[in-house]
Design an enzyme around this catalytic site. Structure first.
Site, PDB file in Angstrom:
ATOM      1  CB  SER A 233      -2.127  -6.542   5.214  1.00 24.10           C
ATOM      2  OG  SER A 233      -2.998  -6.675   4.120  1.00 24.10           O
ATOM      3  CB  SER A 271       0.890  -6.804   0.533  1.00 23.23           C
ATOM      4  OG  SER A 271       1.261  -6.684   1.896  1.00 23.23           O
ATOM      5  CG  ASP A 273       2.181  -3.533   2.428  1.00 27.10           C
ATOM      6  OD1 ASP A 273       1.696  -4.469   3.089  1.00 27.10           O
ATOM      7  OD2 ASP A 273       2.827  -3.691   1.383  1.00 27.10           O
TER       8      ASP A 273
END
Length: 347
Positions: A233, A271, A273
Site C-alpha cells: 500500500s 495495494s 493506495d
C-alpha cells in the site's frame, strides 16, 4: 534556493522534475504543519505511528479543508467517508499499520475529548482520521502491539524537523522489494500574490520488485527477494498553503498517482493506495453564526502548478523514503535490502 536543495534522492543525483523545492524539501515547509514519529523496534516488532498536525490550534474547533482520492481501495483507513462528504479535517492525521487503526482511532478521540469536553454534548461527535499500510512482512502485525501511549508519543513529538526512512509508521514498510518507509518532499511556486508551497509525505509500502524506475532511467532490482507480485500500500498526505476548496483538493490529491506512475507503480489489486490533500490557507469554524460564509479560492485555470508539484513531490518522497531506510531484518528472519546500498554499489 536552487534545485540542489538537499534530500536523500538529490544527494544521489536523482532529481524529480524541474520545480524548486522548499527550504527543507519536506511537508513541513508548509507553514504550521508538523510531523512526529513513535518507532517501536523490539523483538519481532518493526512498527509505529506517524502523526501529521496541520496546525497547532484546536483542529476540531478550527477545521481545515481536505479531500481524499482512493487510487486503489484495498485498505482499511478510517475517517475518509466524512471527509468525502463534508470536505473538512477535524483531527490530526495518524499513520500506522493495518491492525493499529483501532488504537489510533481511540487515541485521537481521547485527544479531542480532552481538548473539547463539549463533544457529543453541544458540539457533535468527532471524525478521527487514521490511515494504514500492512507491515506484516517485517513485523509481527498479529501481536497488535501498538498502544494509545504510542500514538500520543507521536503526536507529542510533532515538529517541523523530522526523520525519514525506518521511523514511525514507516518502520516495517517495503517498496519495490527494497526497504520502504516514511519520505517527504516539497515544491515552491509563484502565484500573483507571492510564493506558495506544496509538501507531500508518504508511507511507502508498495511496488513489484524490478518495476522501480529511477529519474535517470535505471531500474534497480533487489537481490534475493521472494516477492514476485505487486502488493502492499501507499499513503500520501499532501499539504499546501494555497486557498482551495475541497473539490479542488480532491483534484490535487488525484494527481499524486502521476508521481507513483513515474516510479513504475500500477496500483495492483492488493495495494491500498490512498491520497489525502489539505490546505492551511483558511480554517472552517465548528461554530458559525449566520447562514452564509465568504471564502476566496484559487482560480481553476491556475491549478496546474499544484498538479505538477504533487506529481514531483510524490515521486521524490517515495525515493527519499527508500534511500533513507537502511536494510532491515525482522519477523521470521525476513529482510529487505536498502536502495541506498544498491545506489552505492554495495547491494
Amino acid at each position: 534556493m536552487s534545485l540542489e536543495t538537499t534530500s536523500p534522492a538529490r544527494s544521489h543525483g536523482l532529481v524529480c522534475g524541474d520545480m524548486l523545492p522548499g527550504a527543507g524539501n519536506r511537508i513541513t515547509d508548509v507553514p504550521g504543519v508538523k510531523v512526529g514519529h513513535q518507532t517501536v523496534i523490539e523483538g519481532n516488532l518493526r512498527t509505529g505511528f506517524t502523526a501529521v498536525l496541520p496546525h497547532s490550534g484546536n483542529i476540531f474547533l478550527e477545521k481545515i479543508p481536505a479531500a481524499a482520492d482512493v487510487i486503489n481501495g484495498f485498505g482499511k483507513s478510517a475517517g475518509l467517508m466524512q471527509i468525502e462528504e463534508l470536505g473538512t479535517l477535524e483531527t490530526p492525521i495518524l499513520l500506522t499499520n493495518t491492525f493499529g487503526i483501532g488504537t489510533g482511532i481511540n487515541a485521537l478521540i481521547r485527544r479531542e475529548l480532552d481538548e473539547n469536553p463539549e463533544i457529543d454534548r453541544s458540539g457533535g461527535t468527532v471524525n478521527p482520521l487514521v490511515m494504514e499500510c500492512n507491515d506484516g512482512y517485517l513485523s509481527d502485525i498479529n501481536a497488535i502491539a501498538l498502544t494509545e501511549a504510542d500514538a500520543f508519543s507521536a503526536l507529542a513529538a510533532a515538529s517541523s524537523d523530522f526523520e525519514q526512512g525506518n521511523v514511525g509508521a514507516g518502520t516495517g514498510m517495503s517498496a519495490f522489494g527494497f526497504k520502504g518507509g516514511i519520505g517527504t518532499a516539497s515544491r515552491v511556486f509563484e502565484l500573483d500574490r507571492g510564493q506558495f508551497t506544496l509538501g507531500t509525505l508518504v508511507q511507502a509500502n508498495f511496488g513489484k520488485p524490478g518495476d522501480l524506475t529511477l529519474p535517470d532511467g535505471r531500474k534497480p532490482h533487489p537481490n534475493n527477494t521472494d516477492q514476485t507480485e505487486e502488493r502492499g500500500s501507499v499513503i500520501i498526505v499532501v499539504a499546501t498553503d494555497v486557498p482551495l476548496e475541497s473539490r479542488q483538493l480532491k483534484r490535487v490529491a488525484r494527481r499524486a498517482a502521476a508521481g507513483l506512475g513515474r516510479l513504475g507503480a500500477f496500483y495492483g489489486n492488493g495495494s491500498g493506495d490512498i491520497s489525502l490533500a489539505f490546505t492551511t490557507a483558511y480554517r472552517v469554524p465548528h461554530f458559525i453564526e449566520g447562514d452564509f460564509v465568504a471564502r476566496e479560492i484559487l482560480q481553476e485555470d491556475r491549478i496546474d502548478v499544484l498538479f505538477k508539484a504533487v506529481a514531483e513531490t510524490t515521486q521524490e518522497a517515495v525515493l527519499n523514503a527508500m534511500i533513507s531506510a537502511p536494510a532491515m531484518r525482522g519477523h521470521k528472519g525476513r529482510s529487505r535490502p536498502s536502495l541506498r546500498d544498491w545506489l552505492n554499489g554495495s547491494d
